[in-house]
Scaffold this motif. Sequence first.
Motif, PDB file in Angstrom:
ATOM      1  N   TYR A  31      -7.868 -18.380  -4.554  1.00 46.91           N
ATOM      2  CA  TYR A  31      -6.798 -17.652  -5.259  1.00 46.91           C
ATOM      3  C   TYR A  31      -7.317 -16.351  -5.868  1.00 46.91           C
ATOM      4  N   LEU A  32      -8.495 -16.376  -6.460  1.00 48.61           N
ATOM      5  CA  LEU A  32      -9.052 -15.172  -7.089  1.00 48.61           C
ATOM      6  C   LEU A  32      -9.304 -14.076  -6.057  1.00 48.61           C
ATOM      7  N   GLN A  33      -9.704 -14.452  -4.861  1.00 51.16           N
ATOM      8  CA  GLN A  33      -9.957 -13.448  -3.830  1.00 51.16           C
ATOM      9  C   GLN A  33      -8.654 -12.898  -3.245  1.00 51.16           C
ATOM     10  N   VAL A  34      -7.598 -13.702  -3.274  1.00 53.09           N
ATOM     11  CA  VAL A  34      -6.273 -13.179  -2.927  1.00 53.09           C
ATOM     12  C   VAL A  34      -5.856 -12.117  -3.945  1.00 53.09           C
ATOM     13  N   LEU A  35      -6.045 -12.414  -5.224  1.00 52.07           N
ATOM     14  CA  LEU A  35      -5.735 -11.430  -6.271  1.00 52.07           C
ATOM     15  C   LEU A  35      -6.523 -10.145  -6.064  1.00 52.07           C
ATOM     16  N   GLU A  36      -7.781 -10.289  -5.714  1.00 45.53           N
ATOM     17  CA  GLU A  36      -8.631  -9.121  -5.496  1.00 45.53           C
ATOM     18  C   GLU A  36      -8.058  -8.222  -4.401  1.00 45.53           C
ATOM     19  N   ILE A  37      -7.639  -8.816  -3.299  1.00 46.18           N
ATOM     20  CA  ILE A  37      -7.086  -8.033  -2.181  1.00 46.18           C
ATOM     21  C   ILE A  37      -5.791  -7.342  -2.611  1.00 46.18           C
ATOM     22  N   LEU A  38      -4.919  -8.071  -3.311  1.00 51.45           N
ATOM     23  CA  LEU A  38      -3.664  -7.470  -3.775  1.00 51.45           C
ATOM     24  C   LEU A  38      -3.933  -6.301  -4.728  1.00 51.45           C
ATOM     25  N   ALA A  39      -4.885  -6.468  -5.630  1.00 51.21           N
ATOM     26  CA  ALA A  39      -5.189  -5.419  -6.608  1.00 51.21           C
ATOM     27  C   ALA A  39      -5.712  -4.161  -5.938  1.00 51.21           C
ATOM     28  N   GLY A  40      -6.394  -4.327  -4.821  1.00 50.53           N
ATOM     29  CA  GLY A  40      -6.902  -3.165  -4.105  1.00 50.53           C
ATOM     30  C   GLY A  40      -5.815  -2.323  -3.477  1.00 50.53           C
ATOM     31  N   ARG A  41      -4.620  -2.900  -3.322  1.00 46.19           N
ATOM     32  CA  ARG A  41      -3.483  -2.154  -2.777  1.00 46.19           C
ATOM     33  C   ARG A  41      -2.522  -1.692  -3.871  1.00 46.19           C
ATOM     34  N   TRP A  42      -2.308  -2.583  -4.874  1.00 44.55           N
ATOM     35  CA  TRP A  42      -1.358  -2.240  -5.937  1.00 44.55           C
ATOM     36  C   TRP A  42      -1.626  -3.173  -7.114  1.00 44.55           C
ATOM     37  N   LEU A  43      -2.237  -2.632  -8.157  1.00 41.65           N
ATOM     38  CA  LEU A  43      -2.660  -3.456  -9.280  1.00 41.65           C
ATOM     39  C   LEU A  43      -1.492  -4.151  -9.954  1.00 41.65           C
ATOM     40  N   ALA A  44      -0.356  -3.480 -10.073  1.00 42.03           N
ATOM     41  CA  ALA A  44       0.788  -4.075 -10.770  1.00 42.03           C
ATOM     42  C   ALA A  44       1.225  -5.376 -10.114  1.00 42.03           C
ATOM     43  N   ILE A  45       1.131  -5.461  -8.796  1.00 42.60           N
ATOM     44  CA  ILE A  45       1.523  -6.679  -8.099  1.00 42.60           C
ATOM     45  C   ILE A  45       0.500  -7.776  -8.362  1.00 42.60           C
ATOM     46  N   ALA A  46      -0.768  -7.442  -8.283  1.00 39.70           N
ATOM     47  CA  ALA A  46      -1.811  -8.439  -8.555  1.00 39.70           C
ATOM     48  C   ALA A  46      -1.701  -8.945  -9.989  1.00 39.70           C
ATOM     49  N   GLU A  47      -1.454  -8.043 -10.918  1.00 40.60           N
ATOM     50  CA  GLU A  47      -1.303  -8.456 -12.312  1.00 40.60           C
ATOM     51  C   GLU A  47      -0.076  -9.344 -12.470  1.00 40.60           C
ATOM     52  N   ALA A  48       1.000  -9.024 -11.751  1.00 42.31           N
ATOM     53  CA  ALA A  48       2.204  -9.845 -11.811  1.00 42.31           C
ATOM     54  C   ALA A  48       1.925 -11.265 -11.327  1.00 42.31           C
ATOM     55  N   ALA A  99       0.805  -1.221   0.000  1.00 44.11           N
ATOM     56  CA  ALA A  99       0.000   0.000   0.000  1.00 44.11           C
ATOM     57  C   ALA A  99       0.837   1.269   0.000  1.00 44.11           C
ATOM     58  N   GLY A 100       1.896   1.298   0.772  1.00 42.49           N
ATOM     59  CA  GLY A 100       2.680   2.528   0.875  1.00 42.49           C
ATOM     60  C   GLY A 100       3.696   2.734  -0.225  1.00 42.49           C
ATOM     61  N   LYS A 101       3.845   1.748  -1.110  1.00 44.65           N
ATOM     62  CA  LYS A 101       4.898   1.820  -2.126  1.00 44.65           C
ATOM     63  C   LYS A 101       4.367   2.066  -3.534  1.00 44.65           C
ATOM     64  N   ALA A 102       3.098   1.792  -3.755  1.00 48.08           N
ATOM     65  CA  ALA A 102       2.565   1.797  -5.119  1.00 48.08           C
ATOM     66  C   ALA A 102       2.773   3.133  -5.831  1.00 48.08           C
ATOM     67  N   SER A 103       2.413   4.224  -5.180  1.00 51.48           N
ATOM     68  CA  SER A 103       2.478   5.530  -5.845  1.00 51.48           C
ATOM     69  C   SER A 103       3.894   5.884  -6.266  1.00 51.48           C
ATOM     70  N   ASP A 104       4.868   5.626  -5.392  1.00 50.99           N
ATOM     71  CA  ASP A 104       6.254   5.970  -5.710  1.00 50.99           C
ATOM     72  C   ASP A 104       6.787   5.128  -6.861  1.00 50.99           C
ATOM     73  N   PHE A 105       6.537   3.829  -6.826  1.00 46.39           N
ATOM     74  CA  PHE A 105       7.004   2.971  -7.908  1.00 46.39           C
ATOM     75  C   PHE A 105       6.339   3.345  -9.233  1.00 46.39           C
ATOM     76  N   GLU A 106       5.044   3.662  -9.177  1.00 44.57           N
ATOM     77  CA  GLU A 106       4.347   4.059 -10.400  1.00 44.57           C
ATOM     78  C   GLU A 106       4.909   5.360 -10.952  1.00 44.57           C
ATOM     79  N   ALA A 107       5.204   6.304 -10.070  1.00 48.34           N
ATOM     80  CA  ALA A 107       5.743   7.592 -10.509  1.00 48.34           C
ATOM     81  C   ALA A 107       7.118   7.429 -11.157  1.00 48.34           C
ATOM     82  N   ARG A 108       7.917   6.508 -10.606  1.00 47.10           N
ATOM     83  CA  ARG A 108       9.273   6.289 -11.142  1.00 47.10           C
ATOM     84  C   ARG A 108       9.274   5.340 -12.331  1.00 47.10           C
ATOM     85  N   GLY A 109       8.193   4.581 -12.508  1.00 43.31           N
ATOM     86  CA  GLY A 109       8.182   3.570 -13.554  1.00 43.31           C
ATOM     87  C   GLY A 109       9.164   2.455 -13.260  1.00 43.31           C
ATOM     88  N   GLU A 110       9.317   2.110 -11.987  1.00 47.79           N
ATOM     89  CA  GLU A 110      10.300   1.112 -11.565  1.00 47.79           C
ATOM     90  C   GLU A 110       9.623  -0.227 -11.317  1.00 47.79           C
TER      91      GLU A 110
END
Length: 380
Positions: A72-89, A28-39
């Motif tokens: 498994y799908l509900q785990v993905l749902e929770i991850l996506a709610g914090r950081w979509l890139a991780i859930a997609e990964a 949750a606390g990392k998504a915005s920074d990583f997205e801004a940097r494209g890292e």
Amino acid sequence: MTVDRMLPNDEAYDLLDLTREIATRELAGKASDFEARGEFPREVIRTVGRAGLLGLPYPEAAGGAGQPYEVYLQVLEILAGRWLAIAEAVSVHTLSCYPVHAHGSERQRKLLPDMLGGELLGAYCLSEPQGGSDAAHLATRAVHDGDDFVVTGTKAWITHAGHADFYNIFCRTGGEGPKGISCLLADATTPGVIPQKPERTMGLRSSAPAQIVFDGARVPSDNLIGAEGTGFTIAMEALDAGRLGIAACAVGLAQAALDYACAYAKEREQFGRPIAEFQGLGFLLADMATQVSAARALLLAAGRLKDAGRPFSIEAAKAKLFATDMAMKVTTDAIQVLGGAGYVQDHPVERWFREAKVLQIVEGTNQIQRLVISRALTRD
């Protein structure tokens, strides 16, 4: 808003509690920074993998966690709610492990513990620059040369390109059409496997896709997954399950947008009272909540069919179509709830809006999903 979930066993509730803990602490606390940097968040993904979340729907004997797909799908749902890139990964990696698990040789399957344990990250190389949806007519070719296949061509829109440790390469080893397609497993260090620079994307900038050029890459013949000519079947089998993963990501993203909009509406005051008390806005929130719940129900119904070993392909297409269209609508409406504040980067809803769009495109565009569903309805 707390989601009231009905899970198959107590272990599943514990797993979702663990997922929430990891998502709150690591994502949750990392998504915005990583997205801004494209890292690309490789270490975050490795952490998620070591927690056991990269191999959830695969059997314990293969190195997975043996969890039902609905869990498994509900785990993905929770991850996506914090950081979509991780859930997609997680979704893409789970997709990338399918060919080896379902069709791999005994030697290839020995890689599964590292694949499912998070040490090896996978990528799925199907789409091409001139043929995203027309996978049956892909142009990347592999020809026999001694004990190797020599692969030449270009793949496009590849998630984890340049970061993955292994690639599933869908390529033409025979004649035209789907029966000429095979699947090869390639190590990322193979000479001639050349990832290109990441695309300049609208969203998901911390996990932007890229093209991969195969310039005479030599892949050992015993890295052929399944028999020659079965690659198209393998690809379509994997995509059925992968579409459910993308639908779960959409539900999680939309739930996050709904929760944020509700919290904002309760705090923001106009004309001497919280804006949530105005019927026009309250009805908007009600519609958003109803759509999220409907998408979740459709998604889990398809997941339970898969768990039961019953046909689920058409239901997966419906879930992917409805959930991703819903996510686009709900994130749009969340911006509207915030008004001008929703249009600036001080609030995450504008990022979620941009991210929702790609979910209508990946794993088969929603127009392709409509085609799949309509053909099933009219087939004799």
